[in-house]
Enzyme design. Structure first.
Site, mmCIF file in Angstrom:
data_model
loop_
_atom_site.group_PDB
_atom_site.id
_atom_site.type_symbol
_atom_site.label_atom_id
_atom_site.label_comp_id
_atom_site.label_asym_id
_atom_site.label_seq_id
_atom_site.Cartn_x
_atom_site.Cartn_y
_atom_site.Cartn_z
ATOM 1 N N ARG A 166 -0.279 -8.641 13.674
ATOM 2 C CA ARG A 166 -0.927 -7.726 12.579
ATOM 3 C C ARG A 166 -1.955 -8.336 11.617
ATOM 4 O O ARG A 166 -2.951 -8.008 11.113
ATOM 5 C CB ARG A 166 0.067 -6.872 11.958
ATOM 6 C CG ARG A 166 0.632 -5.838 12.876
ATOM 7 C CD ARG A 166 2.077 -5.271 12.434
ATOM 8 N NE ARG A 166 1.777 -4.613 11.122
ATOM 9 C CZ ARG A 166 3.170 -4.413 10.360
ATOM 10 N NH1 ARG A 166 4.361 -4.807 10.817
ATOM 11 N NH2 ARG A 166 2.939 -3.978 9.198
ATOM 12 N N ARG A 223 11.713 -5.108 5.005
ATOM 13 C CA ARG A 223 11.398 -3.935 4.504
ATOM 14 C C ARG A 223 12.415 -3.006 5.487
ATOM 15 O O ARG A 223 12.613 -2.947 6.716
ATOM 16 C CB ARG A 223 10.103 -3.508 5.010
ATOM 17 C CG ARG A 223 9.808 -1.898 4.994
ATOM 18 C CD ARG A 223 8.503 -1.466 5.029
ATOM 19 N NE ARG A 223 7.714 -2.058 6.054
ATOM 20 C CZ ARG A 223 6.352 -2.117 6.312
ATOM 21 N NH1 ARG A 223 5.633 -1.414 5.334
ATOM 22 N NH2 ARG A 223 5.956 -2.697 7.370
ATOM 23 N N ARG A 282 11.102 -0.780 10.848
ATOM 24 C CA ARG A 282 10.051 -0.335 11.964
ATOM 25 C C ARG A 282 9.900 -1.290 12.869
ATOM 26 O O ARG A 282 10.206 -2.456 12.943
ATOM 27 C CB ARG A 282 8.603 -0.161 11.143
ATOM 28 C CG ARG A 282 8.227 1.129 10.343
ATOM 29 C CD ARG A 282 7.033 0.793 9.593
ATOM 30 N NE ARG A 282 5.788 0.094 10.112
ATOM 31 C CZ ARG A 282 4.670 -0.106 9.206
ATOM 32 N NH1 ARG A 282 4.586 0.342 7.994
ATOM 33 N NH2 ARG A 282 3.925 -0.991 9.811
ATOM 34 N N LYS A 325 0.844 -1.365 0.061
ATOM 35 C CA LYS A 325 0.057 -0.264 -0.068
ATOM 36 C C LYS A 325 0.827 1.233 0.058
ATOM 37 O O LYS A 325 0.721 2.382 -0.913
ATOM 38 C CB LYS A 325 -0.983 0.010 1.215
ATOM 39 C CG LYS A 325 -1.848 -1.095 1.334
ATOM 40 C CD LYS A 325 -2.734 -1.026 2.612
ATOM 41 C CE LYS A 325 -1.981 -1.294 3.834
ATOM 42 N NZ LYS A 325 -1.291 -2.326 4.165
ATOM 43 N N ARG A 329 -9.894 1.049 8.532
ATOM 44 C CA ARG A 329 -9.458 -0.266 8.788
ATOM 45 C C ARG A 329 -10.587 -1.140 9.602
ATOM 46 O O ARG A 329 -10.193 -2.233 10.181
ATOM 47 C CB ARG A 329 -8.256 -0.273 9.702
ATOM 48 C CG ARG A 329 -6.906 -0.613 9.112
ATOM 49 C CD ARG A 329 -5.898 -0.732 9.968
ATOM 50 N NE ARG A 329 -4.680 -1.218 9.984
ATOM 51 C CZ ARG A 329 -3.660 -0.709 9.374
ATOM 52 N NH1 ARG A 329 -3.719 0.483 8.683
ATOM 53 N NH2 ARG A 329 -2.617 -1.347 9.050
HETATM 54 P P1 AP5 Z 1 4.908 -1.628 2.006
HETATM 55 O O1 AP5 Z 1 4.751 -0.880 0.492
HETATM 56 O O2 AP5 Z 1 5.671 -0.983 3.067
HETATM 57 O O3 AP5 Z 1 3.514 -2.278 2.424
HETATM 58 P P2 AP5 Z 1 2.245 -1.714 3.054
HETATM 59 O O4 AP5 Z 1 0.942 -2.332 2.556
HETATM 60 O O5 AP5 Z 1 2.300 -0.179 3.167
HETATM 61 O O6 AP5 Z 1 2.454 -2.288 4.641
HETATM 62 P P3 AP5 Z 1 2.379 -1.758 5.966
HETATM 63 O O7 AP5 Z 1 3.133 -2.838 6.952
HETATM 64 O O8 AP5 Z 1 2.913 -0.518 6.110
HETATM 65 O O9 AP5 Z 1 1.014 -1.789 6.315
HETATM 66 P P4 AP5 Z 1 0.149 -1.974 7.476
HETATM 67 O O10 AP5 Z 1 -1.022 -1.836 7.193
HETATM 68 O O11 AP5 Z 1 0.441 -3.052 8.711
HETATM 69 O O12 AP5 Z 1 0.914 -0.646 8.356
HETATM 70 P P5 AP5 Z 1 0.438 0.761 8.650
HETATM 71 O O13 AP5 Z 1 1.556 1.723 8.791
HETATM 72 O O14 AP5 Z 1 -0.675 1.204 7.963
HETATM 73 O O15 AP5 Z 1 5.454 -2.991 1.425
HETATM 74 C C1 AP5 Z 1 5.976 -3.859 2.301
HETATM 75 C C2 AP5 Z 1 7.394 -4.425 1.804
HETATM 76 O O16 AP5 Z 1 7.319 -4.871 0.448
HETATM 77 C C3 AP5 Z 1 8.612 -3.176 1.344
HETATM 78 O O17 AP5 Z 1 9.799 -3.683 1.880
HETATM 79 C C4 AP5 Z 1 8.392 -3.267 0.030
HETATM 80 O O18 AP5 Z 1 9.521 -2.718 -0.636
HETATM 81 C C5 AP5 Z 1 8.099 -4.618 -0.543
HETATM 82 N N1 AP5 Z 1 7.320 -4.774 -1.652
HETATM 83 C C6 AP5 Z 1 6.250 -3.694 -2.005
HETATM 84 N N2 AP5 Z 1 5.823 -4.345 -3.005
HETATM 85 C C7 AP5 Z 1 6.164 -5.293 -3.523
HETATM 86 C C8 AP5 Z 1 6.230 -6.190 -4.751
HETATM 87 N N3 AP5 Z 1 5.315 -6.196 -5.651
HETATM 88 N N4 AP5 Z 1 6.879 -7.297 -4.980
HETATM 89 C C9 AP5 Z 1 7.893 -7.402 -3.637
HETATM 90 N N5 AP5 Z 1 8.153 -6.764 -2.721
HETATM 91 C C10 AP5 Z 1 7.332 -5.679 -2.598
HETATM 92 O O19 AP5 Z 1 -0.075 0.444 10.104
HETATM 93 C C11 AP5 Z 1 0.912 0.071 11.139
HETATM 94 C C12 AP5 Z 1 0.028 0.266 12.575
HETATM 95 O O20 AP5 Z 1 -0.522 1.417 12.988
HETATM 96 C C13 AP5 Z 1 -1.031 -0.919 12.453
HETATM 97 O O21 AP5 Z 1 -0.691 -2.130 12.922
HETATM 98 C C14 AP5 Z 1 -2.094 -0.227 13.607
HETATM 99 O O22 AP5 Z 1 -1.626 -0.500 14.781
HETATM 100 C C15 AP5 Z 1 -1.828 1.225 13.527
HETATM 101 N N6 AP5 Z 1 -2.692 1.666 12.513
HETATM 102 C C16 AP5 Z 1 -2.605 2.434 11.317
HETATM 103 N N7 AP5 Z 1 -3.687 2.691 10.743
HETATM 104 C C17 AP5 Z 1 -4.790 2.461 11.699
HETATM 105 C C18 AP5 Z 1 -6.195 2.446 11.511
HETATM 106 N N8 AP5 Z 1 -6.844 3.090 10.424
HETATM 107 N N9 AP5 Z 1 -6.753 2.257 12.535
HETATM 108 C C19 AP5 Z 1 -6.246 1.588 13.558
HETATM 109 N N10 AP5 Z 1 -5.034 1.332 13.520
HETATM 110 C C20 AP5 Z 1 -4.117 1.867 12.560
#
Ligand code: AP5
Length: 210
Positions: A164, A127, A153, A13, A88
């Site tokens: 997660r 990552r 992270r 994402k 979410r």
């Molecule tokens: P990346 O693009 O970083 O993936 P992502 O989907 O953004 O993953 P996240 O881990 O950031 O998602 P998340 O939803 O858990 O985290 P968030 O910060 O929102 O890609 C991942 C890796 O894969 C990278 O190394 C990249 O290079 C690689 N990659 C990408 N595309 C690829 C491909 N095609 N092929 C191979 N490799 C590839 O949330 C974190 C925490 O915050 C949550 O756990 C929660 O506690 C809190 N939080 C955030 N938003 C909310 C909400 N709305 N409500 C409640 N809690 C929330």
């Protein structure tokens, strides 16, 4: 363009959001990044959020909803936005619907990036993020340039990633039928190289795909 990107942790994402916002000239609103900024600054919100994020649980809805409502008031969101990681939960989606209705706005699309669980742990554990630019890399699939100052992270440890994923399936996956019923959900295969996935995503949100 008013878009939402959903998908499991590690689906890509954040990586794809950065490319798409550049193409469409809209801001990326990542609740994960916003919460991490609060954590880094040590605000009361950040301290509360850390209790949940560090163990892979979702931050309570009221905290996130309040933060997003404030963000939507900023001028740059007037002509569109791309939400990355929000909503979410169904409660967050309902709150967003109410806010948009109040502002007289409608969503253009919700894109689900699909990647099987087996691939996600490897993606997340490899990552690394460039501390200065926020650019996301992967040690194997998208290697960082030499000399970049990289950070990992706090919630990218294998045991936290598994939590997660549990939270995603229990609390976020119900958004798929929620948006599908409204006819605005598009599914994009998130497996392939980065450019391939970007091309699928842009095709999915282009007007003729609707
Ligand atoms: P990346 O693009 O970083 O993936 P992502 O989907 O953004 O993953 P996240 O881990 O950031 O998602 P998340 O939803 O858990 O985290 P968030 O910060 O929102 O890609 C991942 C890796 O894969 C990278 O190394 C990249 O290079 C690689 N990659 C990408 N595309 C690829 C491909 N095609 N092929 C191979 N490799 C590839 O949330 C974190 C925490 O915050 C949550 O756990 C929660 O506690 C809190 N939080 C955030 N938003 C909310 C909400 N709305 N409500 C409640 N809690 C929330």
């Amino acid at each position: 363009m008013r878009l939402i990107l959903i998908g499991p942790p590690g689906a890509g994402k954040g990586t794809q959001a950065k490319v798409v916002v550049e193409q469409f000239g809209i801001p990326q609103i990542s609740t994960g990044d916003m919460l991490r900024e609060h954590k880094a600054k040590g605000t009361a919100l950040g301290t509360k959020a850390a209790e949940y994020m560090n163990r892979g649980a979702l931050v309570p809805d009221e905290v996130v909803i309040g933060m997003v409502e404030e963000r939507l008031k900023l001028d740059d969101a007037r002509n569109g936005f791309l939400f990355d990681g929000f909503p979410r939960t169904v409660a967050q989606a309902e709150a967003l619907d109410a806010t948009l209705a109040r502002l007289g706005l409608e969503l253009d699309g919700v894109v689900l990036i699909e990647v099987a669980d087996e691939l996600l742990v490897e993606r997340i554990c490899g990552r690394r993020t460039d501390k200065a630019t926020g650019q996301i890399y992967h040690l194997k699939y998208n290697p960082p340039p030499p000399g970049a100052e990289l950070v990992q992270r706090a919630d990218d440890k294998e045991e936290v990633v598994k939590e997660r994923l549990v939270a995603y399936h229990a609390q976020t996956a119900p958004l798929v039928p929620y948006y599908e019923a409204r006819g605005i959900l598009r599914r994009v295969d998130g497996v392939g190289d980065l450019a391939q996935v970007t091309a699928r995503l842009v095709a999915a949100v282009s007007p003729k795909a609707k």
